[in-house]
Design a protein around this motif. Structure first.
Motif, short mmCIF file in Angstrom:
data_model
loop_
_atom_site.label_atom_id
_atom_site.label_comp_id
_atom_site.label_asym_id
_atom_site.label_seq_id
_atom_site.Cartn_x
_atom_site.Cartn_y
_atom_site.Cartn_z
N GLU A 10 -81.20 104.37 -56.30
CA GLU A 10 -80.55 103.77 -57.49
C GLU A 10 -81.36 102.41 -57.81
N VAL A 11 -81.20 101.86 -56.60
CA VAL A 11 -81.94 100.23 -56.68
C VAL A 11 -83.58 100.57 -56.79
N SER A 12 -84.10 101.36 -56.44
CA SER A 12 -85.36 101.48 -56.93
C SER A 12 -85.57 101.86 -58.35
N GLY A 13 -84.54 102.52 -58.87
CA GLY A 13 -84.74 102.77 -60.31
C GLY A 13 -84.56 101.37 -60.97
N ARG A 14 -83.79 100.77 -60.30
CA ARG A 14 -83.46 99.17 -61.18
C ARG A 14 -84.71 98.58 -61.03
N VAL A 29 -93.58 95.37 -56.09
CA VAL A 29 -92.23 94.78 -55.74
C VAL A 29 -91.97 95.61 -54.44
N THR A 30 -91.80 95.09 -53.32
CA THR A 30 -91.02 95.63 -52.29
C THR A 30 -89.69 95.56 -51.96
N LEU A 31 -89.03 96.54 -51.72
CA LEU A 31 -87.48 96.70 -51.57
C LEU A 31 -87.20 96.14 -49.95
N LEU A 32 -86.41 95.10 -49.99
CA LEU A 32 -86.06 94.74 -48.34
C LEU A 32 -84.70 95.10 -48.30
N ALA A 33 -84.24 95.89 -47.60
CA ALA A 33 -82.81 96.42 -47.40
C ALA A 33 -82.21 95.37 -46.36
N VAL A 34 -81.15 94.71 -46.84
CA VAL A 34 -80.50 93.60 -45.98
C VAL A 34 -79.55 94.44 -45.22
N ILE A 217 -90.62 90.51 -53.22
CA ILE A 217 -89.89 90.90 -52.38
C ILE A 217 -88.50 90.74 -52.93
N VAL A 218 -87.52 92.04 -53.13
CA VAL A 218 -86.17 91.72 -53.59
C VAL A 218 -85.22 92.11 -52.32
N ARG A 219 -84.45 91.22 -51.95
CA ARG A 219 -83.38 91.21 -50.93
C ARG A 219 -82.26 92.04 -51.31
N VAL A 220 -81.78 93.27 -51.04
CA VAL A 220 -80.79 93.93 -51.40
C VAL A 220 -80.09 94.38 -50.27
N ILE A 224 -76.93 98.85 -51.54
CA ILE A 224 -77.43 99.88 -50.79
C ILE A 224 -76.49 100.34 -49.78
N PHE A 225 -75.61 99.29 -49.16
CA PHE A 225 -74.87 99.57 -47.85
C PHE A 225 -73.51 99.32 -48.35
N GLY A 226 -73.09 98.81 -49.50
CA GLY A 226 -71.79 98.44 -50.01
C GLY A 226 -71.28 97.15 -49.45
N ALA A 227 -70.27 96.53 -50.26
CA ALA A 227 -69.78 95.24 -49.66
C ALA A 227 -69.39 95.16 -48.35
N ARG A 228 -69.93 94.08 -47.65
CA ARG A 228 -69.78 93.78 -46.36
C ARG A 228 -68.24 93.37 -46.04
N GLY A 229 -67.70 93.83 -44.98
CA GLY A 229 -66.36 93.23 -44.33
C GLY A 229 -66.46 91.79 -43.92
#
Length: 230
Positions: A10-14, A29-34, A217-220, A224-229
């Motif tokens: 989904e993020v790659s599609g955006r 553009v590189t997707l950086l998964a945070v 580079i976009v930092r997402v 990807i992982f949902g809201a952090r606790g």
């Protein structure tokens, strides 16, 4: 794993749609998964889904995941995107591939001195406080030129570009303004001969605006992982 794989898609599609709107090639553009606060097993699931670049905010947490995923080290790029304290530079220099958050020449000098000679040069970006927020780290735009030139001359480092975390804005047009300012700053540095190629900017809420203004580079994390606790 299916959920993470779907979220990455989904993020790659955006990103792809933003690239199309900007007239840019998607691979630019590189997707950086945070992966801040995520477990090593979650990172492993994202890796299995094809994600290769991961960003950590905290040095010790990142080191734990790097160790836990040592068997996959050749397939991963670890980026430190959080603050770098002087007493942590050796750990960072020895373990990470990228540092996005260099905000003082002293930190760059220590990373250069402590990068092991058998490793490739550490890829670094200068963090810029592009919105002038008192609560944010980063160089003021007027400080960047002198620091960039000094960092570019250091051995064992490769200055790649600039990073920023702009203050939140309500719509794409407002979001684009600080990203544009960072791009224009990078263009001025390049006009003076620095040859930088990286703009680390844009997160879950504003990645489209960042891509429209030239992010490489976009930092997402959240998308990807949902809201952090807490």
């Amino acid at each position: 794993m299916e959920t993470i794989s779907r979220k990455i898609q989904e993020v790659s599609g955006r990103i792809a749609r933003a690239c199309a709107a900007a007239g840019r090639a998607v691979p630019s553009v590189t997707l950086l998964a945070v992966s801040k606060t995520q477990t090593a097993d979650t990172v492993r699931a994202a890796l299995a889904a094809g994600q290769r670049c991961f960003g950590e905010n905290y040095v010790q947490e990142g080191l734990g995941k790097i160790a836990a995923l040592a068997d996959q080290r050749a397939h991963l790029a670890w980026h430190l995107i959080g603050p770098v304290q002087a007493n942590k530079t050796r750990d960072v220099a020895e373990a990470f591939d990228w540092v996005h958050s260099v905000d003082r020449l002293k930190i760059a000098q220590r990373l250069s001195d402590q990068r092991p000679p058998d490793l490739p040069a550490l890829q670094v970006c200068l963090q810029v406080n592009i919105s002038g927020e008192t609560s944010k780290s980063g160089l003021a735009p007027g400080e960047v030129d002198a620091v960039a030139r000094a960092v570019a001359a250091l051995p064992r480092l490769k200055l790649r570009g600039l990073m920023a975390i702009p203050e939140p804005a309500p719509d794409v047009q407002a979001q684009r303004r600080p990203h544009r300012a960072l791009r224009e700053l990078l263009e001025r540095l390049n006009a003076d001969g620095l040859g930088l190629d990286t703009l680390s900017m844009g997160m879950t809420a504003d990645l489209e605006a960042a891509v429209l203004e030239g992010a490489t580079i976009v930092r997402v994390g959240t998308a990807i992982f949902g809201a952090r606790g807490p």
